[in-house]
Each structure stands twice: as structure tokens, then as C-alpha cells.
Write an enzyme that holds these catalytic residues in place. Sequence first.
Site, PDB file in Angstrom:
ATOM      1  N   VAL A 172      56.577  81.397 -38.332  1.00 26.20           N
ATOM      2  CA  VAL A 172      57.670  81.528 -39.294  1.00 26.20           C
ATOM      3  C   VAL A 172      58.049  80.207 -39.950  1.00 26.20           C
ATOM      4  CG1 VAL A 172      58.678  83.596 -38.275  1.00 26.20           C
ATOM      5  CG2 VAL A 172      59.374  81.338 -37.442  1.00 26.20           C
ATOM      6  N   TYR A 173      57.474  79.099 -39.539  1.00 27.17           N
ATOM      7  CA  TYR A 173      57.779  77.830 -40.201  1.00 27.17           C
ATOM      8  C   TYR A 173      57.239  77.876 -41.625  1.00 27.17           C
ATOM      9  CZ  TYR A 173      58.828  75.824 -35.563  1.00 27.17           C
ATOM     10  OH  TYR A 173      59.356  75.558 -34.320  1.00 27.17           O
ATOM     11  N   ALA A 174      58.160  77.767 -42.576  1.00 26.12           N
ATOM     12  CA  ALA A 174      57.814  77.875 -44.004  1.00 26.12           C
ATOM     13  C   ALA A 174      57.071  79.176 -44.281  1.00 26.12           C
ATOM     14  CB  ALA A 174      56.983  76.677 -44.466  1.00 26.12           C
TER      15      ALA A 174
END
Length: 326
Positions: free
Chosen positions: A52-54
Site C-alpha cells: 500500500v505504500y504509494a
Amino acid sequence: MEQRHLGRTGLRVSRLGLGTLTWGRYTGERDAADQLKTFWEAGGTLVDTADVYADGGAEYVLGRLIEDFVPRADLVIATKAGSVPDPDRRFDCSRGHLLSALDASLQRLGTDYVDLWQVHAFDPVTPLDETLQALDIAVTSGRARYVGVSNYCGWQLAKAATWQRAVPGRTPLASTQMEYSLLQRGIEREVLPAALDLGIGLLPSSPLGRGVLTGKYRSGTPVESRGGSEEMAAFVDPYLDDTARLIVDAVTTAADGLAVRPIDVALAWVRDRPGVTAPIVGARNAQQLAQALSVEALSLPGEICQALDDVSAPLHRYPDHDWSTL
């Protein structure tokens, strides 16, 4: 950089990890490449990311850099799954979602396997044994070498780890990733004792107290800092109270006495706490990362560690308090 075993496993990782939370959103590919190269040249191996990072951008950038700058075999890649952007359900740790997320992560990373795959958070809706089955499948299928969890409280971690060890053929948990710093010692109440007892390595996130332990907020909030941005101010604000100021002052005093920077003192303290394998350090650029990595040469004297312990000690009452003296 010194290498440590991740809990009671044979996996060795650098005692500082590189975080990629901002990659693909605030950190462009060129700056990310400079960071990864700086980290690798310093002997760093553990790189932490999440699906889910970026919105997957961090994994994608890391995958491109592995292909062009750093050999895959030189890195220990850790990623996470289970968080979802759907506001109606923050976490989905069902077997189907987790395994689909892992396949998508591998595609973005451009690799056949990850060294460490972690459940991002506890999902109260999905039965825990179903979540843990996904970890077993990931290992037996070769898509992950080791598995762990993140943001599990004490009873959740103990239940998951005990289940994995009690059932023959299941994969033991290798790690737990939790926020831990001089400004946030809550995990010492239950999570850290459980991890130590169960042989699970701790990977502290936000080891610099969301940037506050660097001392840059002592005279106000810098405009270019996370605390000065509209999106991240709420993330930093809880660590700007009077209690935090006392701790930051103590860190700064210790740093002055040792002729180092506050960031060195704060990182060395958490890095060398019992049960800690590798704090995860994020940076805006390679220069900032290099400053953090210079802590490798520092070990805090015992009296300074004790002073920092005292000034930052969390208040634990029943059932942690020793009632035998009453």
C-alpha cells in the site's frame, strides 16, 4: 554494517533497515536510487516496503532499482499485505486477499520471492488461522522465505506465534514490526516480552519518533518538515507535547556530551534494545540517510542509556507493577 539474525531464525539482516514509505509518492526514482545505493554501499541489506505504500508505487520503484542498481541477491526484501484502501474495511487478511496481494507485490518487485512477508495488521473479521494459512502457503510455494506480522498487540502476537509453533508443518513467525522509540515505548508492556519469549525479531518503525527525536522541532515546526505539511501534521503532532520535549532535551544533552547528533543517540538507543533486530529508517534523500547510517560506529555508554531510560520510562501500573512490596 553488522548483521543480526532475525529472531530465532537463520536469516541474517543488517542491523538498520531502509524504509520506503515515501517512495513513489514523495521520493522520486532518482532519489530512491541514490538512497538504495548509499544503503547498499554501507553494508545494508534489509529493505522494508508494503503493497500500500504509494498504492504499490514503492514496490514498483524498488523493483526497477533492483534490476538496474543493486543485485537482488544482496538484499533482504521485506514487504507487507493486508491493508486495503477501502474506507469500509481497513484490513483484509483473508487467505484469498493476502495471496493475491503477494502475487501482485512479486510482479511489481520483479522477483520470484520476497525474503520476508508480513501481515500488515490484525484483521478482527477474518479467523486468525485462515490468515496464518496464507503465510504457510506463501512459504511452501516458494513465494516467501520467512514470514511475520506487523502492528499486532501482545495477545494477538502470542496467539499467532503459539499457533504456528503448536501445529506441525506450519511456518514459525520470524518477525514483528511495531513503532518503537524513546517517544513510544508502549510495546515494552506486552509485545516485546512476548517477542523475546517466542524468539521473534522486532523491527522497530519510526525509531526517531516520527522525526521529532532529531531535535528539528525544538524551536518550532520547520516548513519543509512532515510536521509542517498539511497531510502529515497529524502524524507528528502527538509527539510535540511537553513530555516529548523533556525527552528530546535529554537526547540533545546526551548528544552534546558525546559530540554526536541527536539522531545518533536516538537510533543507537533503540537499535541496541533487547529483542530489537533492526530499526527501519526512512529518509528524504541520500545525504540524510548517510547521516543516519553513520550511527553504526556508536555504542551508547551504560550511564547514558540509563538516563534516557529513566526520562522516557512509560507508566505501567497493574498488572505490570510489582505489588509484592505492598
